[in-house]
Scaffold this motif. Sequence first.
Motif, PDB file in Angstrom:
ATOM      1  N   GLU A  24       0.901  -1.267  -0.024  1.00 22.75           N
ATOM      2  CA  GLU A  24       0.116  -0.254  -0.001  1.00 22.75           C
ATOM      3  C   GLU A  24       0.710   1.204  -0.072  1.00 22.75           C
ATOM      4  O   GLU A  24       0.623   2.280  -0.676  1.00 22.75           O
ATOM      5  N   ILE A  25       1.950   1.115   1.007  1.00 18.21           N
ATOM      6  CA  ILE A  25       2.822   2.457   0.791  1.00 18.21           C
ATOM      7  C   ILE A  25       3.413   2.674  -0.853  1.00 18.21           C
ATOM      8  O   ILE A  25       3.560   3.875  -0.840  1.00 18.21           O
ATOM      9  N   GLU A  26       3.728   1.565  -1.256  1.00 15.95           N
ATOM     10  CA  GLU A  26       4.233   1.772  -2.752  1.00 15.95           C
ATOM     11  C   GLU A  26       3.286   2.349  -3.779  1.00 15.95           C
ATOM     12  O   GLU A  26       3.588   3.186  -4.382  1.00 15.95           O
ATOM     13  N   ASP A  27       1.918   1.892  -3.411  1.00 12.23           N
ATOM     14  CA  ASP A  27       0.945   2.313  -4.129  1.00 12.23           C
ATOM     15  C   ASP A  27       0.686   3.895  -4.021  1.00 12.23           C
ATOM     16  O   ASP A  27       0.449   4.709  -4.767  1.00 12.23           O
ATOM     17  N   ILE A  32       1.143   9.657  -5.435  1.00 11.94           N
ATOM     18  CA  ILE A  32       1.489  11.060  -5.248  1.00 11.94           C
ATOM     19  C   ILE A  32       2.396  11.271  -6.420  1.00 11.94           C
ATOM     20  O   ILE A  32       2.124  12.660  -6.708  1.00 11.94           O
ATOM     21  N   GLY A  33       3.088  10.625  -7.108  1.00 14.43           N
ATOM     22  CA  GLY A  33       3.806  11.172  -8.133  1.00 14.43           C
ATOM     23  C   GLY A  33       2.801  11.538  -9.268  1.00 14.43           C
ATOM     24  O   GLY A  33       3.202  12.686  -9.929  1.00 14.43           O
ATOM     25  N   VAL A  34       1.603  10.717  -9.734  1.00 21.08           N
ATOM     26  CA  VAL A  34       0.537  11.161 -10.365  1.00 21.08           C
ATOM     27  C   VAL A  34      -0.127  12.406 -10.068  1.00 21.08           C
ATOM     28  O   VAL A  34      -0.097  13.350 -10.933  1.00 21.08           O
ATOM     29  N   LEU A  35      -0.398  12.440  -8.759  1.00 18.19           N
ATOM     30  CA  LEU A  35      -1.175  13.925  -8.282  1.00 18.19           C
ATOM     31  C   LEU A  35      -0.058  14.998  -8.526  1.00 18.19           C
ATOM     32  O   LEU A  35      -0.627  16.046  -8.813  1.00 18.19           O
ATOM     33  N   GLU A  36       1.203  14.916  -8.186  1.00 26.49           N
ATOM     34  CA  GLU A  36       1.955  16.136  -8.160  1.00 26.49           C
ATOM     35  C   GLU A  36       2.207  16.550  -9.791  1.00 26.49           C
ATOM     36  O   GLU A  36       2.159  17.788  -9.873  1.00 26.49           O
ATOM     37  N   GLU A  63      -5.781  19.340  -2.553  1.00 29.87           N
ATOM     38  CA  GLU A  63      -6.434  18.734  -1.472  1.00 29.87           C
ATOM     39  C   GLU A  63      -6.138  17.157  -1.621  1.00 29.87           C
ATOM     40  O   GLU A  63      -5.983  16.402  -0.449  1.00 29.87           O
ATOM     41  N   ASN A  64      -6.254  16.782  -2.849  1.00 27.49           N
ATOM     42  CA  ASN A  64      -6.221  15.149  -3.127  1.00 27.49           C
ATOM     43  C   ASN A  64      -4.748  14.656  -2.595  1.00 27.49           C
ATOM     44  O   ASN A  64      -4.504  13.851  -2.223  1.00 27.49           O
ATOM     45  N   LEU A  65      -3.786  15.737  -3.088  1.00 28.70           N
ATOM     46  CA  LEU A  65      -2.319  15.253  -2.834  1.00 28.70           C
ATOM     47  C   LEU A  65      -2.129  15.386  -1.342  1.00 28.70           C
ATOM     48  O   LEU A  65      -1.578  14.657  -0.600  1.00 28.70           O
ATOM     49  N   ILE A  66      -2.737  16.266  -0.622  1.00 33.09           N
ATOM     50  CA  ILE A  66      -2.511  16.406   0.758  1.00 33.09           C
ATOM     51  C   ILE A  66      -3.096  15.156   1.592  1.00 33.09           C
ATOM     52  O   ILE A  66      -2.697  14.511   2.374  1.00 33.09           O
ATOM     53  N   PHE A  67      -4.225  14.651   1.152  1.00 31.61           N
ATOM     54  CA  PHE A  67      -4.876  13.377   1.634  1.00 31.61           C
ATOM     55  C   PHE A  67      -4.021  12.212   1.674  1.00 31.61           C
ATOM     56  O   PHE A  67      -3.671  11.632   2.341  1.00 31.61           O
ATOM     57  N   VAL A  68      -3.583  12.154   0.362  1.00 30.61           N
ATOM     58  CA  VAL A  68      -2.816  10.878  -0.068  1.00 30.61           C
ATOM     59  C   VAL A  68      -1.612  10.903   0.573  1.00 30.61           C
ATOM     60  O   VAL A  68      -1.227   9.756   1.159  1.00 30.61           O
ATOM     61  N   LYS A  69      -0.707  12.151   0.768  1.00 32.92           N
ATOM     62  CA  LYS A  69       0.361  12.003   1.734  1.00 32.92           C
ATOM     63  C   LYS A  69      -0.058  11.760   3.095  1.00 32.92           C
ATOM     64  O   LYS A  69       0.905  11.309   3.907  1.00 32.92           O
TER      65      LYS A  69
END
Length: 86
Positions: A24-27, A32-36, A63-69
């Motif tokens: 899951e961490i790798e996912d 994160i790379g895609v969202l950035e 917001e999505n990037l913050i959530f995923v981080k």
Amino acid sequence: MGSLDLQKLVRAKHMATAEKLKGEIEDWKRLIGVLEKQLKVSTKMFEKYGDETSKKFMESDAENLIFVKKMLAEDRKLLDAYEAEL
């Protein structure tokens, strides 16, 4: 079931959970790379057009990037806890 068998069972379950968390961490990292990249695009669109729609896309991407981080950080904490018990 003896105490030793129960300990082995718990340890095996923790190891399986730790492996799942690693996946899951790798996912999360890939996402994160895609969202950035997506945030860069939506930011450029907002800078170019400056309209409300592109602003909403940019804000949503941020917001999505913050959530995923945050989810990545939580999974890392869980993994650390499971690995400490192994």
